[in-house]
Design an enzyme around this catalytic site. Structure first.
Site, PDB file in Angstrom:
ATOM      1  N   ASP A  18     -33.580  -0.823   7.131  1.00  0.00           N
ATOM      2  CA  ASP A  18     -34.573  -0.132   7.983  1.00  0.00           C
ATOM      3  C   ASP A  18     -35.517   0.814   7.235  1.00  0.00           C
ATOM      4  O   ASP A  18     -35.804   1.919   7.725  1.00  0.00           O
ATOM      5  CB  ASP A  18     -33.849   0.647   9.099  1.00  0.00           C
ATOM      6  CG  ASP A  18     -33.100  -0.261  10.079  1.00  0.00           C
ATOM      7  OD1 ASP A  18     -33.009  -1.465   9.813  1.00  0.00           O
ATOM      8  OD2 ASP A  18     -32.583   0.255  11.091  1.00  0.00           O
ATOM      9  N   ASP A  58     -35.579  -2.752  12.011  1.00  0.00           N
ATOM     10  CA  ASP A  58     -35.395  -2.358  13.411  1.00  0.00           C
ATOM     11  C   ASP A  58     -36.636  -2.845  14.170  1.00  0.00           C
ATOM     12  O   ASP A  58     -37.768  -2.555  13.756  1.00  0.00           O
ATOM     13  CB  ASP A  58     -35.271  -0.823  13.457  1.00  0.00           C
ATOM     14  CG  ASP A  58     -34.405  -0.311  14.593  1.00  0.00           C
ATOM     15  OD1 ASP A  58     -33.416  -0.984  14.961  1.00  0.00           O
ATOM     16  OD2 ASP A  58     -34.712   0.783  15.118  1.00  0.00           O
ATOM     17  N   HIS A  64     -37.377  -0.888  25.370  1.00  0.00           N
ATOM     18  CA  HIS A  64     -35.991  -0.980  24.925  1.00  0.00           C
ATOM     19  C   HIS A  64     -35.077   0.063  25.574  1.00  0.00           C
ATOM     20  O   HIS A  64     -35.475   1.220  25.750  1.00  0.00           O
ATOM     21  CB  HIS A  64     -35.908  -0.842  23.405  1.00  0.00           C
ATOM     22  CG  HIS A  64     -34.601  -1.305  22.850  1.00  0.00           C
ATOM     23  ND1 HIS A  64     -33.614  -0.442  22.466  1.00  0.00           N
ATOM     24  CD2 HIS A  64     -34.111  -2.549  22.672  1.00  0.00           C
ATOM     25  CE1 HIS A  64     -32.572  -1.146  22.046  1.00  0.00           C
ATOM     26  NE2 HIS A  64     -32.842  -2.424  22.152  1.00  0.00           N
ATOM     27  N   LYS A 118     -33.518  -6.773  13.985  1.00  0.00           N
ATOM     28  CA  LYS A 118     -32.401  -6.436  14.859  1.00  0.00           C
ATOM     29  C   LYS A 118     -32.847  -5.522  15.988  1.00  0.00           C
ATOM     30  O   LYS A 118     -33.909  -4.901  15.906  1.00  0.00           O
ATOM     31  CB  LYS A 118     -31.271  -5.783  14.054  1.00  0.00           C
ATOM     32  CG  LYS A 118     -31.660  -4.475  13.413  1.00  0.00           C
ATOM     33  CD  LYS A 118     -30.520  -3.897  12.592  1.00  0.00           C
ATOM     34  CE  LYS A 118     -30.890  -2.583  11.951  1.00  0.00           C
ATOM     35  NZ  LYS A 118     -31.251  -1.496  12.881  1.00  0.00           N
ATOM     36  N   CYS A 167     -27.738   3.523  11.031  1.00  0.00           N
ATOM     37  CA  CYS A 167     -27.761   2.103  10.677  1.00  0.00           C
ATOM     38  C   CYS A 167     -27.078   1.799   9.347  1.00  0.00           C
ATOM     39  O   CYS A 167     -26.430   0.758   9.200  1.00  0.00           O
ATOM     40  CB  CYS A 167     -29.185   1.579  10.731  1.00  0.00           C
ATOM     41  SG  CYS A 167     -29.802   1.578  12.445  1.00  0.00           S
TER      42      CYS A 167
HETATM   43  C1  VGL Z   1     -31.769   3.809  13.541  1.00  0.00           C
HETATM   44  C2  VGL Z   1     -31.520   5.090  15.422  1.00  0.00           C
HETATM   45  C3  VGL Z   1     -32.179   4.140  16.162  1.00  0.00           C
HETATM   46  C4  VGL Z   1     -31.517   3.658  12.075  1.00  0.00           C
HETATM   47  C5  VGL Z   1     -32.407   2.850  14.279  1.00  0.00           C
HETATM   48  O1  VGL Z   1     -32.232   2.880  11.407  1.00  0.00           O
HETATM   49  O2  VGL Z   1     -30.597   4.324  11.575  1.00  0.00           O
HETATM   50  N1  VGL Z   1     -31.310   4.925  14.127  1.00  0.00           N
HETATM   51  N2  VGL Z   1     -32.612   3.025  15.595  1.00  0.00           N
HETATM   52 ZN    ZN Z   2     -33.808   1.696  16.666  1.00  0.00          ZN
END
Ligand code: VGL
Ligand code: ZN
Length: 218
Positions: A18, A58, A64, A118, A167
């Protein structure tokens, strides 16, 4: 010995989690110092020690379920119960097709053999690259990543990126559960909540994850 010298390109994979503008300082859901990992991750990719590189991205639809904006009366960082599990409500982030959801332009993504998007199901969040968060049926659907890695002969994974406390952590823990040897490249991660660092280290260690603190020249 540098950790780089211990990499076996045949059975080790790098997972870059991410690294996207929305998670950088100034974005809607910043990891503290998130921009500091861009250059060293780029150097790591350019060193060409990993034959197998996977990037996660992400990639949320605009409505969402993890967005506070989808829950009238709720504010970001509050939690709700969702399908029997706790769900943090996030500021809108990484909306499919927006600039903030792109892979960070400072990283040589051409080195990645797989880019795994994802959290595309509007009803389910997905912190981990391996499995979505709890779904309406109470299960955690697979993303297929474990099967992909096994099929190409991967036994050990090295995880870096953001956010360390979400994540990255969930990807590492699910990697252990899927049967991989898992290392977290701690200096190449940054947290949403730095106050959680000690708890994150403890949880990862208990799960059987090896935390790499010394990255030498990187
Ligand atoms: C993430 C919160 C929501 C991350 C992604 O990449 O850690 N955290 N979506
Ligand atoms: Zn997210």
């Amino acid at each position: 010995m540098s950790f780089l010298d211990s990499i076996d390109p045949r059975c080790d994979a790098l997972i870059v989690v991410d690294v996207q503008p929305d998670f950088m300082p100034g974005g809607p859901l910043p990891a503290q110092g998130g921009d500091e990992v861009v250059a060293p991750i780029s150097r790591l990719l350019d060193a060409d020690r990993f034959r197998h590189v996977v990037a996660t991205q992400d990639w949320h639809p605009p409505d969402h379920v993890s967005f506070a904006s989808s829950h009238p009366g709720r504010a970001p960082f509050e939690t709700v119960e969702l399908y029997g599990a706790e769900q943090v409500l996030w500021p809108d982030h990484c909306v499919q097709g927006t600039g903030g959801a792109q892979l960070h332009p400072g990283v040589p993504w051409e080195k990645a053999g797989l880019i795994l998007r994802k959290a595309t199901d509007p009803r389910v969040d997905s912190y981990s690259g391996f499995r979505e968060n709890v779904a309406p049926d109470g299960g955690r659907p697979s993303t297929g990543l474990a099967g992909y890695l096994r099929d190409i002969g991967v036994e050990s994974i090295y995880v870096c990126g953001v956010a360390r406390d979400y994540c990255v952590k969930w990807t590492a823990e699910d990697g252990v559960a899927a049967g991989f040897r898992v290392h977290v490249l701690w200096p190449l991660t940054r947290p949403v909540d730095g106050a959680a660092d000690e708890a994150v280290r403890r949880d990862l260690t208990r799960a059987g994850v090896t935390i790499v603190d010394e990255m030498d020249t990187l």
